[in-house]
Design an enzyme around this catalytic site. Sequence first.
Site, PDB file in Angstrom:
ATOM      1  CE  LYS A  89      -2.251  -0.958   3.838  1.00 57.31           C
ATOM      2  NZ  LYS A  89      -1.734  -2.262   4.231  1.00 57.31           N
ATOM      3  NE  ARG A 102      -5.421  -0.367  10.232  1.00 55.22           N
ATOM      4  CZ  ARG A 102      -4.328   0.195   9.840  1.00 55.22           C
ATOM      5  NH1 ARG A 102      -4.343   1.255   9.155  1.00 55.22           N
ATOM      6  NH2 ARG A 102      -3.164  -0.289  10.127  1.00 55.22           N
ATOM      7  NE  ARG A 158       6.704  -2.695   6.240  1.00 60.39           N
ATOM      8  CZ  ARG A 158       5.380  -2.535   6.290  1.00 60.39           C
ATOM      9  NH1 ARG A 158       4.688  -2.347   5.178  1.00 60.39           N
ATOM     10  NH2 ARG A 158       4.734  -2.600   7.438  1.00 60.39           N
ATOM     11  NE  ARG A 173       5.480   0.142  10.022  1.00 63.70           N
ATOM     12  CZ  ARG A 173       4.270   0.086   9.470  1.00 63.70           C
ATOM     13  NH1 ARG A 173       4.101   0.446   8.218  1.00 63.70           N
ATOM     14  NH2 ARG A 173       3.237  -0.336  10.168  1.00 63.70           N
ATOM     15  NE  ARG A 210       0.914  -3.776  11.847  1.00 65.73           N
ATOM     16  CZ  ARG A 210       2.141  -3.896  11.330  1.00 65.73           C
ATOM     17  NH1 ARG A 210       3.120  -4.443  12.036  1.00 65.73           N
ATOM     18  NH2 ARG A 210       2.395  -3.473  10.129  1.00 65.73           N
TER      19      ARG A 210
HETATM   20  P1  AMP Z   1       0.001   1.105   9.405  1.00 65.94           P
HETATM   21  O1  AMP Z   1       1.232   1.865   9.036  1.00 65.94           O
HETATM   22  O2  AMP Z   1      -1.174   1.451   8.530  1.00 65.94           O
HETATM   23  O3  AMP Z   1       0.228  -0.381   9.528  1.00 65.94           O
HETATM   24  O4  AMP Z   1      -0.417   1.611  10.869  1.00 65.94           O
HETATM   25  C1  AMP Z   1       0.446   1.456  11.970  1.00 65.94           C
HETATM   26  C2  AMP Z   1      -0.375   1.531  13.248  1.00 65.94           C
HETATM   27  O5  AMP Z   1      -1.009   2.836  13.347  1.00 65.94           O
HETATM   28  C3  AMP Z   1      -1.538   0.548  13.323  1.00 65.94           C
HETATM   29  O6  AMP Z   1      -1.122  -0.728  13.796  1.00 65.94           O
HETATM   30  C4  AMP Z   1      -2.467   1.247  14.316  1.00 65.94           C
HETATM   31  O7  AMP Z   1      -1.987   1.121  15.642  1.00 65.94           O
HETATM   32  C5  AMP Z   1      -2.318   2.712  13.916  1.00 65.94           C
HETATM   33  N1  AMP Z   1      -3.309   3.098  12.886  1.00 65.94           N
HETATM   34  C6  AMP Z   1      -3.038   3.465  11.594  1.00 65.94           C
HETATM   35  N2  AMP Z   1      -4.167   3.756  10.953  1.00 65.94           N
HETATM   36  C7  AMP Z   1      -5.179   3.558  11.825  1.00 65.94           C
HETATM   37  C8  AMP Z   1      -6.590   3.679  11.740  1.00 65.94           C
HETATM   38  N3  AMP Z   1      -7.191   4.033  10.605  1.00 65.94           N
HETATM   39  N4  AMP Z   1      -7.325   3.399  12.846  1.00 65.94           N
HETATM   40  C9  AMP Z   1      -6.729   3.040  14.001  1.00 65.94           C
HETATM   41  N5  AMP Z   1      -5.407   2.892  14.148  1.00 65.94           N
HETATM   42  C10 AMP Z   1      -4.630   3.158  13.075  1.00 65.94           C
END
Ligand code: AMP
Length: 211
Positions: A13, A88, A122, A154, A166
């Site tokens: 993504k 989400r 990654r 990360r 996740r």
């Molecule tokens: P990502 O980079 O999209 O995997 O997001 C990393 C972390 O940020 C996730 O595991 C959540 O803890 C938080 N996060 C990102 N986007 C959201 C969202 N739309 N709703 C809730 N938590 C989010």
Amino acid sequence: MNIVIMGVQGSGKGTQSRLLSKRLTIPHISTGDLFRENIKNQTALGKEAQTYTDRGALVPDVIVINMVRDRLKAPDTAIGFILDGFPRNGVQLAALEFLRPVEHAILLELDDATGIGRLSVRTVCLRCGVIYGSNRPPKVAGICDECGGLLVERNDDKDRGAITKRLELYHQEIDIMLRYYEWKGVLRHIPAGGTPESIFSLCLQALGVSV
Ligand code: AMP
């Protein structure tokens, strides 16, 4: 063009959003990146978000929705945006339709095992955010090809428990987005097992943009 990009962790993504953002000259808005930026700067939002992100839990809706609402007020989103990591769940989906209705929803399709495999290799540039992985290794290990910044893993990619959590959440929550965007007639399925370039071509085709 108001675009949402969806897919399991590791489906690409971030990479596709960055490519699309450059090509379509609309901003890539990643809620995960916004949280990481706030955490790095130790803002009040960042400190609160970190208690959730570190264990792979979702940050409460009210915090995320307010953050996205503020970001979507910026003038650079006037002709569109690419949202990555949002919505989400159903509440976030409804909020986004109220704020800025989605015109294209792209689902990057990848099996969990391949996605997890990609997470384990990654790395992300600390300076410019470019993402590297097995299908796009950096020319020099640990250094960004584009800006020379340092590449790091990360935090939430290092913790196996957080990855599993996740993924679980992703499968629990994604269905409502898929059903809604399908009903709205804006959902496009893109197989995400190929190279970043080949997936990018498929995304452009799905958006009706010349390749
Ligand atoms: P990502 O980079 O999209 O995997 O997001 C990393 C972390 O940020 C996730 O595991 C959540 O803890 C938080 N996060 C990102 N986007 C959201 C969202 N739309 N709703 C809730 N938590 C989010």
